[in-house]
Design an enzyme around this catalytic site. Structure first.
Site, short mmCIF file in Angstrom:
data_model
loop_
_atom_site.label_atom_id
_atom_site.label_comp_id
_atom_site.label_asym_id
_atom_site.label_seq_id
_atom_site.Cartn_x
_atom_site.Cartn_y
_atom_site.Cartn_z
N HIS A 49 32.64 39.11 15.55
CA HIS A 49 32.89 38.58 16.89
C HIS A 49 33.38 39.74 17.76
O HIS A 49 34.24 40.53 17.34
CB HIS A 49 33.95 37.48 16.80
CG HIS A 49 34.49 37.06 18.13
ND1 HIS A 49 33.67 36.85 19.22
CD2 HIS A 49 35.76 36.83 18.57
CE1 HIS A 49 34.42 36.49 20.25
NE2 HIS A 49 35.68 36.48 19.88
N ASN A 58 33.70 39.84 25.78
CA ASN A 58 33.83 38.79 24.77
C ASN A 58 33.06 37.55 25.25
O ASN A 58 33.50 36.88 26.18
CB ASN A 58 35.32 38.50 24.56
CG ASN A 58 35.58 37.39 23.58
OD1 ASN A 58 34.69 36.63 23.21
ND2 ASN A 58 36.83 37.27 23.15
N CYS A 105 35.54 30.88 19.27
CA CYS A 105 34.67 32.04 18.97
C CYS A 105 34.16 32.05 17.53
O CYS A 105 33.40 32.94 17.15
CB CYS A 105 35.42 33.32 19.29
SG CYS A 105 36.10 33.30 20.94
#
Ligand code: UT7
Length: 335
Positions: free
Chosen positions: A257, A287, A117
């Site tokens: 993020h 996510n 990520c």
């Protein structure tokens, strides 16, 4: 002799998400869960997932087209393509090569980076190195993931979290001498690798021992990830602000993020930021791994929450463990 570093411009940003929406209510068909549990623990209400043959390559291609259009460049101007994902669609050919073919570009380098990520920040740092050294003038970076294909849909603690999507950035040599990267730093600590894993198990040669097909899914120790990020991230952002000679209040937006709303809230509190300064769209996308920062940026501009020109703290963290922060200038018209 001193080598003068060439300043970098973020010229265009784009994103793409699949059409299909899966709500928390829908997940109740798969396991014992509730909208209330998921929303209060994560801030997620729904996520987008790929269907049929659609993949992160298609999403990455569309995001790249959008970023190229915003940058007002021709595909022939691109000197290098770097694609980041937590898990590329294929180990080879690289996602960057697949997208290069879809864009119809030949004879330039294209390769993938797996930094989970943190992928967008890692590739932005690499683009900076290539551009500032004068090696390339225009770099296309793409962050794309289709996590929904990699989750164990019987594991309710992990599969609730993820969604699919892609973001892309065109970065070029700056034409006005202004550098859009005010500070950037990337890190990793491989000793924490077991926190989030997606093994590519394969099989031993059948002449060595009988083959056993092992399933391969994302596994995560959510509690440890949460503790690590909340401890490390605020101090790390402070360090990057110092390197940019800035204070938190000097920056207009925090675009983190999108992993968990509680993590975003904890860092927001440490930065002393009001809700207007913090970009969160986890509620609608979950996510999306490497893609979450550029999606939040481009969608934040599109929805009017982010005003341009402005400055922003971009930050990523994920499997590895990897993490990274970029403090950037966002010019008018880039998304
Ligand atoms: O980009 C990757 C970065 N990853 C992250 O940032 C993840 C960070 N961590 C988290 O977001 C949280 O740890 C989670 C949301 C993943 C989990 O929250 P938690 O507070 O750590 O919950 P838990 O896993 O400790 O589970 C608590 C309880 C358990 O029940 P018992 O054992 O206490 O009876 C779980 O079985 O909640 C249960 N549970 C659920 N219940 C309803 C776990 N998942 C679910 C669910 N619905 N989906």
């Amino acid at each position: 002799m001193t080598n003068k570093l060439i300043p970098l411009k973020i010229a265009g940003v784009g994103y793409s998400v699949p059409e299909k929406i899966i709500t928390n209510e829908d997940l109740k068909e798969l396991y014992d869960t509730s909208d209330e549990w998921i929303y209060t623990r994560t801030g997620i209400k729904e996520r987008r997932v790929v269907c049929g043959e659609e993949s992160a390559i298609d999403l990455g291609f569309k995001a790249a087209q959008n970023a190229i259009a915003k940058a007002k460049i021709n595909v022939e101007d691109i000197d290098l393509i770097i694609a980041a994902s937590s898990a590329p669609v294929d180990l080879y050919p690289a996602m960057a090569c697949r997208i290069q073919a879809k864009l119809g570009i030949k004879n330039i380098p294209a390769f993938d980076v797996t930094a989970a990520c943190s992928g967008l920040i890692y590739t932005l740092d690499m683009a900076k190195a290539f551009i500032s050294s004068g090696m390339y003038k225009t770099v296309l970076i793409i962050a794309a993931d289709n996590n929904s294909r990699l989750c164990d849909w019987e594991d309710r603690s992990v599969s609730i979290l993820f969604g699919d999507g892609a973001g892309a950035m065109v970065v070029t040599q700056s034409d006005d001498g202004i550098d859009d990267i005010l500070s950037i730093d990337i890190r990793a600590d491989g000793s924490l690798g077991e926190f989030i894993t997606l093994p590519l198990t394969g099989q031993n040669c059948p002449l060595v021992e009988p083959c056993e097909q092992k399933p391969s899914y994302v596994k995560m120790n959510g509690k440890e990830v949460y503790k690590f990020v909340v401890k490390v991230l605020p101090e790390y952002i402070d360090k990057c602000l110092k390197e940019a000679n800035m204070k938190a209040e000097d920056v207009d937006y925090f675009i983190p993020h999108q992993a968990n709303q509680r993590i975003i809230d904890a860092v927001q509190q440490r930065l002393g930021y009001s809700d207007e300064k913090v970009i969160s769209n986890i509620k609608y996308y979950g996510n999306t791994s490497a893609a979450s920062v550029p999606i939040a940026l481009a969608e934040g501009v599109e929805s009017g929450k982010i005003k341009l020109p402005s400055t922003a703290i971009l930050c990523g963290f994920g499997a590895g463990m990897t993490w990274g922060v970029a403090i950037v200038r966002l010019r008018e018209g880039i998304c």
